[in-house]
Write a protein that holds these residues in place. Sequence first.
Motif, PDB file in Angstrom:
ATOM      1  N   PHE A 170      -2.782  -0.982  -6.146  1.00  0.00           N
ATOM      2  CA  PHE A 170      -3.458  -0.578  -4.916  1.00  0.00           C
ATOM      3  C   PHE A 170      -2.456   0.031  -3.939  1.00  0.00           C
ATOM      4  CE2 PHE A 170      -5.461  -4.254  -6.815  1.00  0.00           C
ATOM      5  CZ  PHE A 170      -6.807  -3.937  -6.829  1.00  0.00           C
ATOM      6  N   ASP A 171      -2.968   0.851  -3.028  1.00  0.00           N
ATOM      7  CA  ASP A 171      -2.157   1.380  -1.930  1.00  0.00           C
ATOM      8  C   ASP A 171      -2.443   0.563  -0.675  1.00  0.00           C
ATOM      9  OD1 ASP A 171      -0.918   3.568  -3.253  1.00  0.00           O
ATOM     10  OD2 ASP A 171      -2.805   4.680  -3.128  1.00  0.00           O
ATOM     11  N   GLY A 172      -1.374   0.177   0.016  1.00  0.00           N
ATOM     12  CA  GLY A 172      -1.547  -0.597   1.239  1.00  0.00           C
ATOM     13  C   GLY A 172      -0.468  -0.298   2.254  1.00  0.00           C
ATOM     14  N   PRO A 173      -0.487  -0.984   3.371  1.00  0.00           N
ATOM     15  CA  PRO A 173       0.477  -0.741   4.440  1.00  0.00           C
ATOM     16  C   PRO A 173       1.926  -0.898   4.001  1.00  0.00           C
ATOM     17  CG  PRO A 173      -1.308  -2.139   5.208  1.00  0.00           C
ATOM     18  CD  PRO A 173      -1.479  -2.014   3.731  1.00  0.00           C
ATOM     19  N   ALA A 174       2.165  -1.776   3.021  1.00  0.00           N
ATOM     20  CA  ALA A 174       3.535  -2.008   2.544  1.00  0.00           C
ATOM     21  C   ALA A 174       3.855  -1.217   1.281  1.00  0.00           C
ATOM     22  CB  ALA A 174       3.753  -3.499   2.291  1.00  0.00           C
ATOM     23  N   GLY A 175       2.954  -0.315   0.882  1.00  0.00           N
ATOM     24  CA  GLY A 175       3.173   0.475  -0.328  1.00  0.00           C
ATOM     25  C   GLY A 175       2.296   0.015  -1.469  1.00  0.00           C
ATOM     26  N   LYS A 176       2.773   0.247  -2.689  1.00  0.00           N
ATOM     27  CA  LYS A 176       2.013  -0.103  -3.881  1.00  0.00           C
ATOM     28  C   LYS A 176       2.062  -1.617  -4.118  1.00  0.00           C
ATOM     29  CE  LYS A 176       1.302   4.266  -5.157  1.00  0.00           C
ATOM     30  NZ  LYS A 176      -0.052   4.874  -5.247  1.00  0.00           N
ATOM     31  N   GLU A 177       0.898  -2.192  -4.457  1.00  0.00           N
ATOM     32  CA  GLU A 177       0.828  -3.611  -4.797  1.00  0.00           C
ATOM     33  C   GLU A 177      -0.133  -3.808  -5.955  1.00  0.00           C
ATOM     34  OE1 GLU A 177       0.641  -6.635  -1.754  1.00  0.00           O
ATOM     35  OE2 GLU A 177       0.900  -5.120  -0.186  1.00  0.00           O
ATOM     36  N   THR A 178       0.219  -4.727  -6.848  1.00  0.00           N
ATOM     37  CA  THR A 178      -0.667  -5.089  -7.940  1.00  0.00           C
ATOM     38  C   THR A 178      -1.683  -6.127  -7.458  1.00  0.00           C
ATOM     39  OG1 THR A 178       0.700  -6.923  -8.697  1.00  0.00           O
ATOM     40  CG2 THR A 178       1.226  -4.716  -9.565  1.00  0.00           C
ATOM     41  N   LEU A 179      -2.648  -6.428  -8.321  1.00  0.00           N
ATOM     42  CA  LEU A 179      -3.606  -7.470  -7.973  1.00  0.00           C
ATOM     43  C   LEU A 179      -2.887  -8.799  -7.762  1.00  0.00           C
ATOM     44  CD1 LEU A 179      -6.591  -8.209  -7.569  1.00  0.00           C
ATOM     45  CD2 LEU A 179      -6.742  -8.641 -10.031  1.00  0.00           C
ATOM     46  N   ALA A 180      -1.900  -9.084  -8.594  1.00  0.00           N
ATOM     47  CA  ALA A 180      -1.131 -10.329  -8.426  1.00  0.00           C
ATOM     48  C   ALA A 180      -0.392 -10.350  -7.095  1.00  0.00           C
ATOM     49  CB  ALA A 180      -0.154 -10.498  -9.584  1.00  0.00           C
ATOM     50  N   ASP A 181       0.104  -9.209  -6.655  1.00  0.00           N
ATOM     51  CA  ASP A 181       0.811  -9.136  -5.370  1.00  0.00           C
ATOM     52  C   ASP A 181      -0.101  -9.498  -4.200  1.00  0.00           C
ATOM     53  OD1 ASP A 181       3.207  -8.257  -6.558  1.00  0.00           O
ATOM     54  OD2 ASP A 181       2.623  -6.136  -6.387  1.00  0.00           O
ATOM     55  N   LEU A 182      -1.390  -9.181  -4.341  1.00  0.00           N
ATOM     56  CA  LEU A 182      -2.314  -9.392  -3.225  1.00  0.00           C
ATOM     57  C   LEU A 182      -2.490 -10.866  -2.866  1.00  0.00           C
ATOM     58  CD1 LEU A 182      -5.177  -6.809  -3.883  1.00  0.00           C
ATOM     59  CD2 LEU A 182      -3.025  -6.507  -2.656  1.00  0.00           C
ATOM     60  N   PHE A 183      -2.113 -11.775  -3.791  1.00  0.00           N
ATOM     61  CA  PHE A 183      -2.236 -13.196  -3.494  1.00  0.00           C
ATOM     62  C   PHE A 183      -1.326 -13.615  -2.334  1.00  0.00           C
ATOM     63  CE2 PHE A 183      -4.255 -13.048  -7.544  1.00  0.00           C
ATOM     64  CZ  PHE A 183      -5.033 -14.185  -7.676  1.00  0.00           C
ATOM     65  N   GLY A 184      -0.265 -12.879  -2.111  1.00  0.00           N
ATOM     66  CA  GLY A 184       0.613 -13.156  -0.972  1.00  0.00           C
ATOM     67  C   GLY A 184       1.197 -14.553  -0.971  1.00  0.00           C
TER      68      GLY A 184
END
Length: 242
Positions: free
Chosen positions: A50-64
């Motif tokens: 995904f594209d977000g404010p901090a750049g590219k993130e995977t679905l796993a990254d979205l868990f934060g």
Amino acid sequence: MQHAVVSQDQWLTSRKALLAKEKEFSKARDELSRQRRALPWVKVDKPYVFDGPAGKETLADLFGGKSQLIVYHFMLGPGWGQGCPSCSFLADHFDGANIHLAQRDVTLVVVSRAPLAEIDAYKKRMGWKFKWMSSYGNDFNRDFHVSFTPEEKAGGKINYNYAMTEFPSEEAPGLSAFVRNEAGEVLHTYSAYARGLDILLGAYNFLDMAPKGRDEDALPWSMAWVRRHDEYEGASKSCCCS
């Protein structure tokens, strides 16, 4: 609807009878929630980015850093310019909930198919702070049945809310829940659509306790009264969520 005007004692008798039914409903809802949590899970193997404010993130990254992730599928397609009014109604509730969700090991992220620049422009207009990612260029929305191709739309019915049904838009609302296990695997646990999202609307819960309720019976559709929060008569054009 005409209402009887009665004595306090008569009112109390009726209120206690309704309270017994409310308690039955609460217990039934608790049991339904238990059954929801008992559903089997499905491993997510596709590498969504995904594209977000901090750049590219995977679905796993979205868990934060949390073990649970809730994704709200917000209806904002490429080139729309502004989000769906009903999704915007729901989104007005997100920022207040987010700090509390984090205390229960849950991250809430919003995802739309519009490019990030279009998401950011609308988010700024609405004054929201929650994390909002773009799935533009990946299959996430289609795989979770909230985006539909022109060919699917031309067929007359699309796969939404676990059935083939007619739908007026190429984007649809929904919510999907995920868990990340100790091995780092992401598993899909639950998705809800249509009236399954109703419980997210705190404003509706207030209206359900008001004398006139939601007062939508005479409208062409249930949410026909809903506007983006800066579009109501007398609304301030400044952010309502800051």
